[in-house]
Design a protein around this motif. Structure first.
Motif, mmCIF file in Angstrom:
data_model
loop_
_atom_site.group_PDB
_atom_site.id
_atom_site.type_symbol
_atom_site.label_atom_id
_atom_site.label_comp_id
_atom_site.label_asym_id
_atom_site.label_seq_id
_atom_site.Cartn_x
_atom_site.Cartn_y
_atom_site.Cartn_z
ATOM 1 N N PHE A 33 17.380 -9.322 -6.676
ATOM 2 C CA PHE A 33 17.704 -7.961 -6.235
ATOM 3 C C PHE A 33 16.989 -6.933 -7.101
ATOM 4 O O PHE A 33 16.430 -5.955 -6.589
ATOM 5 C CB PHE A 33 19.219 -7.748 -6.275
ATOM 6 N N LYS A 34 17.000 -7.139 -8.410
ATOM 7 C CA LYS A 34 16.334 -6.198 -9.309
ATOM 8 C C LYS A 34 14.831 -6.187 -9.074
ATOM 9 O O LYS A 34 14.198 -5.127 -9.123
ATOM 10 C CB LYS A 34 16.645 -6.541 -10.758
ATOM 11 N N VAL A 35 14.243 -7.341 -8.806
ATOM 12 C CA VAL A 35 12.807 -7.394 -8.516
ATOM 13 C C VAL A 35 12.503 -6.640 -7.229
ATOM 14 O O VAL A 35 11.527 -5.888 -7.161
ATOM 15 C CB VAL A 35 12.326 -8.864 -8.441
ATOM 16 N N LEU A 36 13.337 -6.811 -6.212
ATOM 17 C CA LEU A 36 13.122 -6.104 -4.947
ATOM 18 C C LEU A 36 13.269 -4.590 -5.124
ATOM 19 O O LEU A 36 12.487 -3.813 -4.559
ATOM 20 C CB LEU A 36 14.092 -6.610 -3.881
ATOM 21 N N VAL A 37 14.250 -4.153 -5.916
ATOM 22 C CA VAL A 37 14.410 -2.722 -6.180
ATOM 23 C C VAL A 37 13.201 -2.194 -6.938
ATOM 24 O O VAL A 37 12.681 -1.110 -6.628
ATOM 25 C CB VAL A 37 15.719 -2.453 -6.956
ATOM 26 N N PHE A 38 12.708 -2.946 -7.922
ATOM 27 C CA PHE A 38 11.531 -2.544 -8.679
ATOM 28 C C PHE A 38 10.320 -2.400 -7.769
ATOM 29 O O PHE A 38 9.594 -1.398 -7.834
ATOM 30 C CB PHE A 38 11.259 -3.566 -9.784
ATOM 31 N N VAL A 39 10.103 -3.374 -6.900
ATOM 32 C CA VAL A 39 8.958 -3.327 -5.983
ATOM 33 C C VAL A 39 9.090 -2.131 -5.044
ATOM 34 O O VAL A 39 8.102 -1.423 -4.787
ATOM 35 C CB VAL A 39 8.842 -4.654 -5.197
ATOM 36 N N ALA A 40 10.289 -1.871 -4.548
ATOM 37 C CA ALA A 40 10.482 -0.731 -3.650
ATOM 38 C C ALA A 40 10.233 0.592 -4.369
ATOM 39 O O ALA A 40 9.587 1.494 -3.818
ATOM 40 C CB ALA A 40 11.900 -0.766 -3.070
ATOM 41 N N LEU A 41 10.710 0.713 -5.608
ATOM 42 C CA LEU A 41 10.496 1.959 -6.351
ATOM 43 C C LEU A 41 9.024 2.172 -6.690
ATOM 44 O O LEU A 41 8.505 3.287 -6.566
ATOM 45 C CB LEU A 41 11.340 1.960 -7.622
ATOM 46 N N VAL A 42 8.331 1.120 -7.108
ATOM 47 C CA VAL A 42 6.906 1.250 -7.422
ATOM 48 C C VAL A 42 6.117 1.569 -6.154
ATOM 49 O O VAL A 42 5.231 2.420 -6.166
ATOM 50 C CB VAL A 42 6.386 -0.025 -8.113
ATOM 51 N N GLY A 43 6.459 0.911 -5.045
ATOM 52 C CA GLY A 43 5.789 1.207 -3.782
ATOM 53 C C GLY A 43 6.020 2.637 -3.342
ATOM 54 O O GLY A 43 5.099 3.312 -2.885
ATOM 55 N N GLY A 44 7.248 3.133 -3.487
ATOM 56 C CA GLY A 44 7.541 4.520 -3.146
ATOM 57 C C GLY A 44 6.803 5.496 -4.043
ATOM 58 O O GLY A 44 6.296 6.520 -3.577
ATOM 59 N N LEU A 45 6.728 5.181 -5.323
ATOM 60 C CA LEU A 45 5.990 6.038 -6.251
ATOM 61 C C LEU A 45 4.512 6.091 -5.895
ATOM 62 O O LEU A 45 3.909 7.169 -5.863
ATOM 63 C CB LEU A 45 6.166 5.528 -7.681
ATOM 64 N N ILE A 46 3.921 4.939 -5.591
ATOM 65 C CA ILE A 46 2.506 4.893 -5.205
ATOM 66 C C ILE A 46 2.288 5.691 -3.920
ATOM 67 O O ILE A 46 1.330 6.451 -3.798
ATOM 68 C CB ILE A 46 2.027 3.437 -5.061
ATOM 69 N N TYR A 47 3.200 5.553 -2.957
ATOM 70 C CA TYR A 47 3.088 6.292 -1.703
ATOM 71 C C TYR A 47 3.148 7.800 -1.947
ATOM 72 O O TYR A 47 2.337 8.560 -1.403
ATOM 73 C CB TYR A 47 4.215 5.855 -0.755
ATOM 74 N N ILE A 48 4.101 8.235 -2.775
ATOM 75 C CA ILE A 48 4.245 9.670 -3.044
ATOM 76 C C ILE A 48 3.029 10.211 -3.783
ATOM 77 O O ILE A 48 2.515 11.288 -3.456
ATOM 78 C CB ILE A 48 5.549 9.922 -3.838
ATOM 79 N N VAL A 49 2.536 9.467 -4.768
ATOM 80 C CA VAL A 49 1.378 9.938 -5.530
ATOM 81 C C VAL A 49 0.152 10.018 -4.640
ATOM 82 O O VAL A 49 -0.603 10.998 -4.683
ATOM 83 C CB VAL A 49 1.132 9.023 -6.753
ATOM 84 N N ARG A 50 -0.071 9.018 -3.794
ATOM 85 C CA ARG A 50 -1.232 9.066 -2.885
ATOM 86 C C ARG A 50 -1.098 10.213 -1.886
ATOM 87 O O ARG A 50 -2.076 10.882 -1.569
ATOM 88 C CB ARG A 50 -1.381 7.740 -2.154
ATOM 89 N N LYS A 51 0.111 10.436 -1.386
ATOM 90 C CA LYS A 51 0.334 11.526 -0.432
ATOM 91 C C LYS A 51 0.082 12.868 -1.113
ATOM 92 O O LYS A 51 -0.556 13.751 -0.541
ATOM 93 C CB LYS A 51 1.775 11.439 0.076
ATOM 94 N N PHE A 52 0.548 13.032 -2.341
ATOM 95 C CA PHE A 52 0.352 14.271 -3.085
ATOM 96 C C PHE A 52 -1.123 14.472 -3.415
ATOM 97 O O PHE A 52 -1.642 15.583 -3.296
ATOM 98 C CB PHE A 52 1.189 14.246 -4.364
ATOM 99 N N MET A 53 -1.821 13.409 -3.821
ATOM 100 C CA MET A 53 -3.242 13.526 -4.158
ATOM 101 C C MET A 53 -4.053 13.875 -2.915
ATOM 102 O O MET A 53 -4.973 14.681 -2.985
ATOM 103 C CB MET A 53 -3.760 12.228 -4.773
ATOM 104 N N ALA A 54 -3.730 13.295 -1.775
ATOM 105 C CA ALA A 54 -4.455 13.608 -0.542
ATOM 106 C C ALA A 54 -4.169 15.041 -0.124
ATOM 107 O O ALA A 54 -5.079 15.758 0.332
ATOM 108 C CB ALA A 54 -4.030 12.651 0.563
ATOM 109 N N HIS A 55 -2.950 15.487 -0.309
ATOM 110 C CA HIS A 55 -2.572 16.858 0.068
ATOM 111 C C HIS A 55 -3.240 17.862 -0.854
ATOM 112 O O HIS A 55 -3.749 18.893 -0.400
ATOM 113 C CB HIS A 55 -1.054 17.008 0.037
ATOM 114 N N SER A 56 -3.283 17.591 -2.156
ATOM 115 C CA SER A 56 -3.884 18.540 -3.090
ATOM 116 C C SER A 56 -5.398 18.571 -2.976
ATOM 117 O O SER A 56 -6.010 19.618 -3.162
ATOM 118 C CB SER A 56 -3.469 18.201 -4.527
ATOM 119 N N SER A 57 -6.028 17.436 -2.643
ATOM 120 C CA SER A 57 -7.487 17.441 -2.494
ATOM 121 C C SER A 57 -7.899 18.168 -1.215
ATOM 122 O O SER A 57 -8.929 18.817 -1.170
ATOM 123 C CB SER A 57 -8.021 16.019 -2.499
ATOM 124 N N SER A 58 -7.098 18.109 -0.162
ATOM 125 C CA SER A 58 -7.446 18.828 1.065
ATOM 126 C C SER A 58 -7.237 20.323 0.854
ATOM 127 O O SER A 58 -7.912 21.127 1.482
ATOM 128 C CB SER A 58 -6.588 18.322 2.228
#
Length: 70
Positions: free
Chosen positions: A41-66
């Motif tokens: 369960f902890k591994v799955l929560v970790f993977v979900a949080l890291v995936g969400g963080l990567i998604y948010i950072v990529r979305k923010f970087m794409a938004h700021s570069s445009s």
């Protein structure tokens, strides 16, 4: 070991001994299974949080570069 069980009925070997082993070691088995499920369960929560963080950072970087293209 075979000499010990040689004169005993089949149900002692195949039913009583495993039941006694589960009663004696059941707490250990349950705690190991619980630990593994908690770890999974902890591994799955970790993977979900890291995936969400990567998604948010990529979305923010794409938004700021445009925005800098203007």
């Amino acid at each position: 070991m075979r000499e010990i069980f040689a004169g005993l009925p089949w149900w002692v070997k195949w039913v009583a001994v495993p039941v006694i082993a589960l009663v004696v070691f059941g707490g250990v088995i349950a705690s190991i299974v619980g630990f593994l499920i908690g770890l999974l369960f902890k591994v799955l929560v970790f993977v979900a949080l890291v995936g969400g963080l990567i998604y948010i950072v990529r979305k923010f970087m794409a938004h700021s570069s445009s925005r800098s293209d203007w």
